[in-house]
Design a protein around this motif. Structure first.
Motif, mmCIF file in Angstrom:
data_model
loop_
_atom_site.group_PDB
_atom_site.id
_atom_site.type_symbol
_atom_site.label_atom_id
_atom_site.label_comp_id
_atom_site.label_asym_id
_atom_site.label_seq_id
_atom_site.Cartn_x
_atom_site.Cartn_y
_atom_site.Cartn_z
ATOM 1 N N ASP A 293 -10.425 3.489 53.115
ATOM 2 C CA ASP A 293 -11.308 3.944 54.188
ATOM 3 C C ASP A 293 -12.768 3.618 53.842
ATOM 4 N N ALA A 294 -13.693 4.001 54.727
ATOM 5 C CA ALA A 294 -15.109 3.669 54.562
ATOM 6 C C ALA A 294 -15.720 4.307 53.321
ATOM 7 N N ALA A 295 -15.138 5.406 52.836
ATOM 8 C CA ALA A 295 -15.646 6.073 51.633
ATOM 9 C C ALA A 295 -14.972 5.545 50.368
ATOM 10 N N ALA A 296 -14.243 4.443 50.484
ATOM 11 C CA ALA A 296 -13.537 3.778 49.371
ATOM 12 C C ALA A 296 -12.371 4.604 48.833
ATOM 13 N N ARG A 297 -11.874 5.572 49.621
ATOM 14 C CA ARG A 297 -10.658 6.283 49.225
ATOM 15 C C ARG A 297 -9.475 5.388 49.531
ATOM 16 N N ARG A 298 -8.487 5.386 48.621
ATOM 17 C CA ARG A 298 -7.355 4.480 48.759
ATOM 18 C C ARG A 298 -6.040 5.238 48.759
ATOM 19 N N ASP A 299 -5.083 4.676 49.450
ATOM 20 C CA ASP A 299 -3.709 5.147 49.383
ATOM 21 C C ASP A 299 -2.837 3.901 49.334
ATOM 22 N N THR A 300 -1.675 4.019 48.738
ATOM 23 C CA THR A 300 -0.822 2.857 48.508
ATOM 24 C C THR A 300 0.592 3.133 48.978
ATOM 25 N N ALA A 301 1.164 2.180 49.700
ATOM 26 C CA ALA A 301 2.583 2.208 50.066
ATOM 27 C C ALA A 301 3.287 1.181 49.191
ATOM 28 N N PHE A 302 4.364 1.591 48.548
ATOM 29 C CA PHE A 302 5.129 0.714 47.672
ATOM 30 C C PHE A 302 6.358 0.222 48.423
ATOM 31 N N TYR A 303 6.538 -1.099 48.483
ATOM 32 C CA TYR A 303 7.667 -1.705 49.190
ATOM 33 C C TYR A 303 8.642 -2.320 48.196
#
Length: 88
Positions: A65-75
């Motif tokens: 997001d714009a605040a550099a927060r990240r989330d990851t989906a593992f495939y």
């Protein structure tokens, strides 16, 4: 964190990436994705044939997001036409 599985059946698999609709806009990117996986805007596509040498292949989709927060989906892509292990 989200874990997703894809089973290769010999056809193109395209699916939209979705998130909970709160907060600011996000961008998506691929991490460790093979050449037959692509991301166009919010649509993840897995090609009809893979070049993976074994049955399993793994990659991630990272959402930022714009605040550099990240989330990851593992495939985890499973190609049943390939051997369980690479040939030695």
């Amino acid at each position: 964190m989200l874990h997703c599985g894809l089973l290769r059946g010999g056809s193109l698999d395209s699916r939209p990436l979705r998130r909970y609709p709160l907060g600011t806009a996000v961008t998506y990117s691929l991490l460790n994705a093979p050449a037959w996986v692509s991301l166009q805007d919010t649509v993840l596509s897995v090609g009809p044939t893979s070049t993976q040498s074994t049955r399993s292949s793994f990659f991630q989709v990272v959402m930022t997001d714009a605040a550099a927060r990240r989330d990851t989906a593992f495939y985890h892509v499973v190609d049943t036409s390939k051997p369980l292990d690479a040939l030695a």
